[in-house]
Design an enzyme around this catalytic site. Structure first.
Site, PDB file in Angstrom:
ATOM      1  CE  LYS A  55      -3.858   1.825   2.816  1.00  0.00           C
ATOM      2  NZ  LYS A  55      -4.658   1.587   4.041  1.00  0.00           N
TER       3      LYS A  55
ATOM      4  CB  SER B  21      -8.255   3.171   3.313  1.00  0.00           C
ATOM      5  OG  SER B  21      -7.275   2.574   4.167  1.00  0.00           O
TER       6      SER B  21
ATOM      7  CB  SER C 203      -8.072   0.136   6.047  1.00  0.00           C
ATOM      8  OG  SER C 203      -8.837   1.301   5.975  1.00  0.00           O
TER       9      SER C 203
HETATM   10  N1  GLN Z   1     -12.987   3.369   7.038  1.00  0.00           N
HETATM   11  C1  GLN Z   1     -12.288   3.738   8.224  1.00  0.00           C
HETATM   12  C2  GLN Z   1     -11.888   5.195   8.156  1.00  0.00           C
HETATM   13  O1  GLN Z   1     -12.177   5.794   7.191  1.00  0.00           O
HETATM   14  C3  GLN Z   1     -11.100   2.853   8.422  1.00  0.00           C
HETATM   15  C4  GLN Z   1      -9.924   3.255   7.626  1.00  0.00           C
HETATM   16  C5  GLN Z   1      -8.704   2.471   7.940  1.00  0.00           C
HETATM   17  O2  GLN Z   1      -8.746   1.422   8.575  1.00  0.00           O
HETATM   18  N2  GLN Z   1      -7.561   3.010   7.530  1.00  0.00           N
HETATM   19  O3  GLN Z   1     -11.309   5.738   9.039  1.00  0.00           O
END
Ligand code: GLN
Length: 488
Positions: free
Chosen positions: A82, A157, A181
Site C-alpha cells: 500500500k 482504504s 481497512s
Molecule cells: N474506514 C475507516 C476510516 O475511514 C477505516 C480506515 C482504515 O482502517 N484506515 O477511518
C-alpha cells in the site's frame, strides 16, 4: 488449462512452483506484469510500478535458488505494498496530492523485511487518501474497481492491496488497518486479510493516520498465504516504540485445521437489523463448519458495540488532525503560495492539496480536541474506548476466538455512498472495535452472493494470538473449500 495460469495460483502454490523449478521468479514476475499491463488500466490497483528493480530482484532470487541459498517461501514471489508504506526512492503518496513526487530516503521496516525474505516488490498500491475511507474513492489519483464487479468498489482504504491480489496481479500485499481497512476490502474482494495485534508489526516508515489504532497487515488469496506474509513482517522493531517484544510463533505450523474443543464466541450484537441476509448466511456457514469440526459454539455479548463507530471517529480524527499537521509545504511534497509569505504557503498547500475527506477529518479532529469540547468528546471517547477493551476481555474469559460478519453488506457500488460520509462511516460498524481494543482480527472468503459477489467472515482473537485466529480461519477455509473463478 486454467491451473497453468499464474493468476489463479495462491501464494503457497506460487512458492511451491518456484521451489520445484516449474517456473523461475523472472518468468513469474514477467507474467504478473503482463497481467497488470493488460488489466490494471481498468482495475486501478497500482499507483506506481517498479518493473526494473523487480526484475533485478527476481534474477537475484533465481540465482539464490540455483546455488541452493533460497531464503524461504517468499523468495522470488511477486508482492506489492500500500502507498502508505515508505519505499526507498520509490514514490510514496499515501494516495494524496500533498505527497505527490515524494520519494522516501528509506524503506519502512515491513518493506525491508519483505525484501530480506526475498520477495519481489512490484509497486505501490492505490488507497483512500491517507487511509481515510472505506471504498478507495477518496484516492487523489484514480478510482479502483472491484475485480469481481467493475461497477463496485473494492472497499477501502486498502482497496488497491485487496484488488491486486484478487485480480491475480501479485500473490501477497500489505495494507494498513486503522478501523477495518484490511478486513473490509479483503471481504469485498473475496480474499484473506489480517489486522495483527496492535504492536505485533512495526509501524516504522508507515505514514501515520491514527497512531494508536494503525497496524500493518497482509493480504493473500488464502489463509496460509496471509500467514506466510505475516511471518515475514511480524516482530519487535527497536525503531517503533509501540512494537512489542513478543516471540513470533511459526504461523504455518499453527495451521493444522484442528479446532476440536476450541471455544467460538458469537457476539449477539453483531447480528443486527440491517445485516445483509447473504452475509449472515455465509457467517452462519462458517460457524457451522467450525462446529462440524468439533468446536464449541458459545453465545457472547459485546454490549458497547453500538457506540463503536462514534467512538472510533472521535479518536481517529483527533489523532489524524495532529498527525497531518506535518504536511505544510515545508518538509515533504509540493509547496504552493510561498511567494506571499508563510501563512499563505500553509493555507495554499494544505487548502489545495488535501482532498475533501481529509479536510473533513482534520476539521472534526480539531473540533473534538479544541479547548471547549475536549472533555465532552475526546476525553469521553477515550473512556468509552476502555469499555470496548473490557467487553472483549470478558468475552475472552469464556471463548478463544470470536466469529462475526466483517461488513454489513457485500461490496457496494461506486458512487453509492461517496456523497454521504455517515453512510460510509457506518460501513465500519463491525471492524472498528478490534482496533479500539488493539486485538488481532481477520477476514476470509466464506461464500458468494447470488449476484456473484464475495462474502466474508471476520474472526477476532486474543492479543498476540494470531495463531489460534488463523487456525480457526484455516479450518473454515478447508471445510467450505470455496471455488473462485474471476472469469477473466
Ligand atoms: N474506514 C475507516 C476510516 O475511514 C477505516 C480506515 C482504515 O482502517 N484506515 O477511518
Amino acid at each position: 488449462m486454467r491451473e497453468t495460469k499464474p493468476e489463479t495460483w495462491s501464494l503457497p502454490e506460487a512458492a511451491a512452483r518456484l521451489r520445484s523449478g516449474e517456473i523461475s521468479s523472472r518468468e513469474l514476475t514477467i507474467s504478473c506484469f503482463k497481467r497488470i499491463h493488460e488489466h490494471d488500466g481498468n482495475i486501478g490497483a497500482f499507483l506506481c510500478l517498479t518493473e526494473a528493480s523487480a526484475l533485478l530482484a527476481a534474477d537475484a532470487s533465481d540465482e539464490r535458488r540455483e546455488t541452493k541459498q533460497t531464503l524461504g517461501l517468499l523468495d522470488g514471489v511477486p508482492v506489492a505494498v500500500k502507498d502508505m508504506i515508505l519505499t526507498e526512492g520509490v514514490p510514496t503518496t499515501a494516495g494524496s496530492k500533498i505527497l505527490e513526487g515524494y520519494r522516501p530516503p528509506y524503506d519502512g521496516t515491513v518493506v525491508a523485511k519483505l525484501k530480506s525474505a526475498g520477495a519481489v516488490m512490484m509497486g505501490k498500491l492505490n488507497q483512500d487518501e491517507f487511509a481515510m475511507g472505506s471504498s478507495t474513492e477518496s484516492s487523489a489519483y484514480k478510482l479502483c474497481k472491484n475485480p469481481w464487479d467493475f461497477y463496485r468498489t473494492p472497499g477501502g482504504s486498502s482497496g488497491g492491496s485487496a484488488a491486486a491480489v484478487a485480480a491475480g496481479f501479485v500473490f501477497g500485499t500489505l495494507g494498513t488497518d486503522t478501523g477495518g481497512s484490511i478486513r473490509q476490502p479483503a471481504s469485498f474482494c473475496g480474499i484473506a486479510g489480517i489486522k495483527p495485534t496492535y504492536g505485533r508489526v512495526s509501524r516504522q516508515g508507515v505514514v501515520a493516520y491514527a497512531s494508536s489504532l494503525d497496524q500493518v497487515g497482509p493480504f493473500a488469496k488464502d489463509v496460509s498465504g496471509a500467514a506466510i506474509m505475516l511471518q515475514a513482517i511480524a516482530g519487535h522493531d527497536a525503531r517503533d516504540s509501540t512494537s512489542v517484544k513478543q516471540a513470533v510463533p511459526d504461523y504455518l505450523q499453527a495451521l493444522t485445521g484442528d479446532v476440536k474443543g476450541l471455544k467460538i464466541g458469537i457476539p449477539r450484537e453483531y447480528f443486527i437489523e440491517g445485516l445483509d441476509a447473504e452475509v449472515r448466511d455465509s457467517v452462519q456457514k462458517s460457524i457451522a463448519a467450525l462446529q462440524a469440526s468439533g468446536a464449541e459454539i458459545i453465545d457472547v455479548s459485546l454490549p458497547h458495540t453500538e457506540h463503536a463507530v462514534a467512538t472510533y471517529y472521535v479518536i481517529a480524527t483527533a489523532e489524524a488532525a495532529s498527525n497531518l499537521s506535518r504536511y505544510d509545504g515545508v518538509r515533504f511534497g509540493p509547496r504552493l503560495g510561498d511567494q506571499n509569505g508563510l501563512l499563505s504557503m500553509y493555507e495554499e498547500t494544505r487548502g489545495q492539496l488535501f482532498g475533501p475527506e481529509v479536510k473533513r477529518r482534520i476539521m472534526l479532529g480539531t473540533y473534538v480536541l479544541s479547548a471547549g469540547y475536549y472533555d465532552a468528546y475526546y476525553l469521553r471517547a477515550q473512556k468509552v474506548r476502555r469499555l470496548f477493551a473490557d467487553d472483549f476481555k470478558n468475552a475472552f474469559q469464556n471463548v478463544d476466538v470470536i466469529v462475526c460478519p466483517t461488513t454489513p453488506t457485500p461490496a457496494f457500488g461506486i458512487g453509492e455512498k461517496s456523497d454521504d460520509p455517515l453512510q460510509m462511516y457506518l460501513n465500519d460498524i463491525f471492524t472498528v472495535s478490534a482496533n479500539l481494543a488493539g486485538l488481532p482480527a481477520m477476514s476470509l472468503l466464506t461464500g458468494f452472493s447470488k449476484q456473484g459477489l464475495p462474502l466474508g467472515t471476520q474472526i477476532i482473537g486474543r492479543p498476540f494470538d494470531e495463531s489460534t485466529l488463523m487456525n480457526a480461519a484455516f479450518a473454515v477455509e478447508q471445510t467450505l473449500n470455496i471455488e473462485r473463478d474471476l472469469g477473466w
